[in-house]
Write a protein that holds these residues in place. Structure first.
Motif, PDB file in Angstrom:
ATOM      1  N   VAL A 348       0.904  -1.315  -0.100  1.00  0.00           N
ATOM      2  CA  VAL A 348       0.059  -0.121  -0.020  1.00  0.00           C
ATOM      3  C   VAL A 348       0.934   1.258   0.015  1.00  0.00           C
ATOM      4  CG1 VAL A 348      -1.672   1.274   1.398  1.00  0.00           C
ATOM      5  CG2 VAL A 348      -1.673  -1.356   0.961  1.00  0.00           C
ATOM      6  N   GLN A 349       1.881   1.008   0.833  1.00  0.00           N
ATOM      7  CA  GLN A 349       2.768   2.401   0.861  1.00  0.00           C
ATOM      8  C   GLN A 349       3.458   2.525  -0.651  1.00  0.00           C
ATOM      9  OE1 GLN A 349       2.969   4.573   3.290  1.00  0.00           O
ATOM     10  NE2 GLN A 349       4.588   5.822   2.104  1.00  0.00           N
ATOM     11  N   ASP A 350       3.849   1.483  -1.064  1.00  0.00           N
ATOM     12  CA  ASP A 350       4.383   1.631  -2.658  1.00  0.00           C
ATOM     13  C   ASP A 350       3.266   2.078  -3.411  1.00  0.00           C
ATOM     14  OD1 ASP A 350       6.787   0.235  -1.698  1.00  0.00           O
ATOM     15  OD2 ASP A 350       6.185  -1.581  -2.269  1.00  0.00           O
ATOM     16  N   LEU A 351       2.183   1.960  -3.344  1.00  0.00           N
ATOM     17  CA  LEU A 351       1.106   2.286  -4.320  1.00  0.00           C
ATOM     18  C   LEU A 351       1.212   3.937  -4.045  1.00  0.00           C
ATOM     19  CD1 LEU A 351      -1.292   1.816  -6.118  1.00  0.00           C
ATOM     20  CD2 LEU A 351      -2.794   1.634  -4.300  1.00  0.00           C
ATOM     21  N   LYS A 352       0.872   4.274  -2.797  1.00  0.00           N
ATOM     22  CA  LYS A 352       1.033   5.481  -2.431  1.00  0.00           C
ATOM     23  C   LYS A 352       1.863   6.497  -2.942  1.00  0.00           C
ATOM     24  CE  LYS A 352       0.538   8.668   1.346  1.00  0.00           C
ATOM     25  NZ  LYS A 352       0.573   8.767   3.008  1.00  0.00           N
ATOM     26  N   GLU A 353       3.109   5.965  -2.922  1.00  0.00           N
ATOM     27  CA  GLU A 353       4.466   6.718  -3.500  1.00  0.00           C
ATOM     28  C   GLU A 353       4.231   6.685  -4.976  1.00  0.00           C
ATOM     29  OE1 GLU A 353       7.880   4.523  -2.010  1.00  0.00           O
ATOM     30  OE2 GLU A 353       7.509   5.352   0.104  1.00  0.00           O
ATOM     31  N   LEU A 354       3.966   5.614  -5.624  1.00  0.00           N
ATOM     32  CA  LEU A 354       3.799   5.769  -6.954  1.00  0.00           C
ATOM     33  C   LEU A 354       2.659   6.540  -7.606  1.00  0.00           C
ATOM     34  CD1 LEU A 354       4.545   4.133  -9.612  1.00  0.00           C
ATOM     35  CD2 LEU A 354       2.886   2.536  -9.258  1.00  0.00           C
ATOM     36  N   ASN A 359      -0.466  13.129  -8.629  1.00  0.00           N
ATOM     37  CA  ASN A 359      -1.528  13.495  -7.775  1.00  0.00           C
ATOM     38  C   ASN A 359      -2.619  12.624  -7.188  1.00  0.00           C
ATOM     39  OD1 ASN A 359      -0.083  15.960  -7.908  1.00  0.00           O
ATOM     40  ND2 ASN A 359      -1.318  16.375  -9.868  1.00  0.00           N
ATOM     41  N   GLY A 360      -2.088  11.313  -7.190  1.00  0.00           N
ATOM     42  CA  GLY A 360      -3.235  10.264  -6.641  1.00  0.00           C
ATOM     43  C   GLY A 360      -4.113   9.810  -7.669  1.00  0.00           C
ATOM     44  N   ASN A 361      -4.210  10.214  -8.837  1.00  0.00           N
ATOM     45  CA  ASN A 361      -5.030   9.638  -9.949  1.00  0.00           C
ATOM     46  C   ASN A 361      -4.292   8.470 -10.485  1.00  0.00           C
ATOM     47  OD1 ASN A 361      -6.955  11.918  -9.659  1.00  0.00           O
ATOM     48  ND2 ASN A 361      -5.403  13.073 -10.815  1.00  0.00           N
ATOM     49  N   ILE A 362      -5.104   7.387 -11.065  1.00  0.00           N
ATOM     50  CA  ILE A 362      -4.798   6.508 -11.875  1.00  0.00           C
ATOM     51  C   ILE A 362      -4.186   6.654 -12.949  1.00  0.00           C
ATOM     52  CG2 ILE A 362      -5.520   4.296 -12.697  1.00  0.00           C
ATOM     53  CD1 ILE A 362      -7.726   3.614 -10.642  1.00  0.00           C
ATOM     54  N   SER A 363      -2.944   6.137 -13.240  1.00  0.00           N
ATOM     55  CA  SER A 363      -2.246   6.510 -14.527  1.00  0.00           C
ATOM     56  C   SER A 363      -1.690   5.172 -15.162  1.00  0.00           C
ATOM     57  CB  SER A 363      -1.060   7.630 -14.351  1.00  0.00           C
ATOM     58  OG  SER A 363      -0.638   8.005 -15.692  1.00  0.00           O
ATOM     59  N   TYR A 364      -2.252   4.640 -16.050  1.00  0.00           N
ATOM     60  CA  TYR A 364      -1.723   3.303 -16.574  1.00  0.00           C
ATOM     61  C   TYR A 364      -0.432   3.506 -17.441  1.00  0.00           C
ATOM     62  CZ  TYR A 364      -6.386   1.440 -15.072  1.00  0.00           C
ATOM     63  OH  TYR A 364      -7.155   1.066 -14.510  1.00  0.00           O
ATOM     64  N   ASP A 365       0.550   2.358 -17.184  1.00  0.00           N
ATOM     65  CA  ASP A 365       1.649   2.144 -18.198  1.00  0.00           C
ATOM     66  C   ASP A 365       1.510   1.164 -19.128  1.00  0.00           C
ATOM     67  OD1 ASP A 365       4.266   1.903 -19.058  1.00  0.00           O
ATOM     68  OD2 ASP A 365       5.110   1.004 -17.317  1.00  0.00           O
ATOM     69  N   TRP A 366       1.264   1.355 -20.426  1.00  0.00           N
ATOM     70  CA  TRP A 366       1.025   0.744 -21.356  1.00  0.00           C
ATOM     71  C   TRP A 366       2.267   0.093 -22.201  1.00  0.00           C
ATOM     72  CZ3 TRP A 366      -3.873  -0.627 -21.008  1.00  0.00           C
ATOM     73  CH2 TRP A 366      -4.786   0.359 -20.559  1.00  0.00           C
ATOM     74  N   ASN A 367       3.210   0.401 -21.801  1.00  0.00           N
ATOM     75  CA  ASN A 367       4.507  -0.045 -22.507  1.00  0.00           C
ATOM     76  C   ASN A 367       4.516  -1.523 -22.151  1.00  0.00           C
ATOM     77  OD1 ASN A 367       5.353   2.235 -23.298  1.00  0.00           O
ATOM     78  ND2 ASN A 367       6.336   2.877 -21.253  1.00  0.00           N
ATOM     79  N   HIS A 368       4.929  -2.354 -23.309  1.00  0.00           N
ATOM     80  CA  HIS A 368       5.081  -3.832 -23.395  1.00  0.00           C
ATOM     81  C   HIS A 368       3.799  -4.637 -22.502  1.00  0.00           C
ATOM     82  CE1 HIS A 368       9.078  -2.885 -24.556  1.00  0.00           C
ATOM     83  NE2 HIS A 368       9.473  -1.998 -23.458  1.00  0.00           N
ATOM     84  N   VAL A 369       2.747  -3.944 -22.692  1.00  0.00           N
ATOM     85  CA  VAL A 369       1.417  -4.610 -22.086  1.00  0.00           C
ATOM     86  C   VAL A 369       0.813  -5.767 -23.212  1.00  0.00           C
ATOM     87  CG1 VAL A 369      -0.814  -4.162 -20.963  1.00  0.00           C
ATOM     88  CG2 VAL A 369       1.044  -2.815 -20.372  1.00  0.00           C
TER      89      VAL A 369
END
Length: 478
Positions: A348-354, A359-369
Motif C-alpha cells: 500500500v505504501q508503494d502504491l501511495k508513493e507511485l 497527484n493520486g490519480n490512476i495513470s496506466y503504463d501501456w509499455n510492453h502490455v
C-alpha cells in the motif's frame, strides 16, 4: 548377622593378623569366615567382667530377586472407548493450508473433517522430528500429510464455528508409514501440556481479532491495466452495477496455480489486460489516492490452487463471496497468517508513493502490455498455460454456476474421539531385578532389620503417599 566372642594370646593374635592379610577381602556369601581369637588390650584387666569387648564379624545380606513390570507402547493398538482425554487414532489425510506464525502454529485442511490446528513441533518428516525452521522448509502449503487429532467442544469455541468445536492434531507426519515414535510421544504428559498451550495461544489470537478480514472472496473481475511492472488494477462490478477498482501486486498473482516468479517473466507479459480473474480483497484507505478502496490479497487466473484461501468464522463484519453457499447468519472470511497484513501494508505504501507522481490519480503504463480483447484471444491465452481441455461428455451436465460448499471451516466430525486406554495402548514386560537389602525376611537370619509399624506409616505418609525417605538399598555390584 553372626557374632563370635573369643580370646587368645598376643602371639596367636599376631599370627591371626598375618593370616587375615593373606585371605581374600571378599568371601562367598554362603560361608561364614572362621576368625581366630584375638586378645584385646583390656582382656586381662576385665577377666571376670561380664561386659566383654568382642570383635564382631558381619556378613553382607544375601542377594534377593524381585520381579518388576516395564510398560512399553505397542504398535498395534485396539481402539476402544471414548472420552475427552484421549486422541482419535483414526489416520486422517489433509494438506497444509496456512502458517499462522513463525513460532510454529499452522493449519491443516481436510476435505472430510474441515480445519485442524497443529504445531510444527508435532510434525515428523519421514521418521524423524526436525527443528521448527527445517520442518517448515519441508512443509510448503499444499503438502499432503497424515495426522491424529483431538476434538474439543464448548462455549469457549463459539467464535470458531456454530458447532462450538475445534480440532487439534496431536501428531502429523509425511509419507505413507506412521513413525514408530508417534505413539510414545502423544502419551507423554509434558507433550500434552504443550499441546494445550498451543491451543490457548491460538484462542488468544482469535479473541484479539488479529486475523485479516477478507471483504471479498473469489469475486470475478478483469485486469484493467498496469501502474508499473509489478502493480496493476482489477475492475470489479458489484450486484448494483457499481465498478470498483482493486489494486494488486504481482507477488500475489497465481496463474494456473503457479506464482509469477516461477515463469521468469514480468506480470505484464504473463497476465494480459482483459483476462478474467478471481480475487480475494480487503478494504483499504490510502491517503492521497483516489478511486482505489480495495487491495487484492490474492489474484487467481485459471484453475484455483489449493492455497491460499481464507477461513470462514461466525460473526465479524461479514464478507461477500458470491461463489459460495454461505450458512445463514453473519459470517466472515479471514486469513490467519499474522505476517500477511504487514506485507500488504508495505505494498500500500508503494502504491501511495507511485501515485503521488500523478497527484493520486490512476495513470496506466501501456509499455510492453499484452491485451486479450476477444473470447478467441482469451482462449488462446488459456492454451498457452495448458488451460484448454478437451470436451468430456461426463462433465457436459455439470452446472458451472452452482455455488460451492465452504470447506475452510471448523466443523464437528461424525467420528467419535477415541481414548488410548492404559490396558490397550501398551504391553507389559517382566524384568528380574537383583539387589541386596537389610529390609527383607531373607536377611533376618543374618541380622536383617525389620521396619516397625509406626516407621512404615512414616515412610508411606499419613495420606498413603510415599515420602522421599525410603529404606536404603545396596545395589548389586557387577
Amino acid at each position: 548377622m553372626v557374632a563370635r566372642r573369643t580370646r587368645t594370646s598376643a602371639t596367636n593374635g599376631s599370627k591371626a593378623a598375618e593370616k587375615k592379610k593373606e585371605e581374600p577381602a571378599v568371601v562367598e556369601m554362603e560361608e561364614v569366615e572362621e576368625m581366630e581369637e584375638i586378645e584385646l588390650s583390656s582382656d586381662e584387666e576385665v577377666e571376670d567382667d561380664d561386659d566383654d569387648v568382642a570383635l564382631i564379624v558381619l556378613k553382607r545380606p544375601p542377594i534377593t530377586e524381585r520381579v518388576i513390570e516395564e510398560v512399553e507402547i505397542t504398535e498395534d493398538i485396539e481402539i476402544t472407548g471414548t472420552g475427552a482425554t484421549g486422541a482419535n487414532l483414526t489416520e486422517k489425510k489433509g494438506y497444509i493450508k496456512e502458517f499462522i506464525e513463525s513460532e510454529g502454529l499452522a493449519m491443516i485442511l481436510s476435505k472430510d473433517y474441515g480445519l485442524v490446528l497443529f504445531h510444527l513441533s508435532s510434525v515428523w518428516i519421514g521418521d524423524e522430528q526436525k527443528d521448527i525452521i527445517n520442518t517448515r522448509k519441508n512443509l510448503t502449503p499444499g503438502t499432503t500429510v497424515t495426522f491424529y487429532d483431538r476434538s474439543f467442544k464448548g462455549e469457549e469455541y463459539k467464535d470458531l464455528s456454530d458447532d462450538k468445536v475445534i480440532h487439534q492434531a496431536v501428531a502429523v507426519w509425511t509419507g505413507d508409514t506412521r513413525p514408530d515414535s508417534v505413539l510414545r510421544k502423544i502419551t507423554d504428559e509434558e507433550y500434552k501440556k504443550k499441546l494445550e498451550e498451543f491451543r490457548s495461544t491460538f484462542m488468544l489470537y482469535l479473541r484479539g481479532e488479529v486475523f485479516l478480514r477478507a471483504a471479498y472472496v473469489r469475486i470475478k473481475g478483469e485486469v484493467a491495466g498496469y501502474l508499473s511492472e509489478k502493480m496493476g488494477i482489477i475492475e470489479y462490478k458489484d450486484d448494483q452495477g457499481k465498478k470498483l477498482n482493486i489494486f494488486f501486486h504481482s507477488d500475489d498473482v497465481r496463474i494456473y496455480k503457479k506464482e509469477v516468479k516461477e515463469f521468469h517473466k514480468p506480470c505484464k507479459a504473463l497476465l494480459p489486460v482483459g483476462i478474467p480473474v478471481s480475487v480475494d480483497a480487503r478494504r483499504v484507505h490510502v491517503v492521497g489516492v483516489k478511486n482505489i478502496e480495495y487491495q487484492a490479497i490474492v489474484v487467481i487466473a485459471g484453475a484455483w490452487p489449493l492455497t491460499p484461501h481464507p477461513t470462514l468464522m461466525p460473526g465479524g463484519q461479514g464478507s461477500i463471496a458470491p461463489c459460495y453457499e454461505l450458512p445463514k447468519g453473519n459470517f466472515t472470511f479471514y486469513y490467519m497468517e499474522l505476517a500477511l497484513e504487514g506485507r500488504l501494508s508495505r505494498k500500500v505504501q508503494d502504491l501511495k508513493e507511485l501515485l503521488n507522481r500523478s497527484n493520486g490519480n490512476i495513470s496506466y503504463d501501456w509499455n510492453h502490455v499484452q491485451y486479450a480483447q476477444s473470447k478467441e484471444q482469451i482462449t488462446e491465452w488459456k492454451r498457452m498455460f495448458g488451460g484448454k481441455r478437451r470436451f468430456n461428455p461426463q462433465n457436459s451436465n455439470v452446472d458451472r454456476s452452482a455455488k460451492r460448499e465452504v470447506l475452510d471451516v471448523f466443523k464437528a466430525s461424525e467420528a467419535n474421539e477415541e481414548e488410548i486406554k492404559e490396558e490397550t495402548k501398551s504391553k507389559v514386560k517382566k524384568k528380574v531385578l537383583a539387589e541386596r537389602t537389610w529390609y527383607t525376611p531373607e536377611a533376618w537370619e543374618h541380622g536383617g532389620l525389620r521396619i516397625k509399624e509406626e516407621v512404615k506409616d512414616e515412610v508411606m505418609g499419613a495420606d498413603g503417599e510415599p515420602l522421599t525417605k525410603k529404606p536404603k538399598q545396596e545395589p548389586v555390584k557387577s
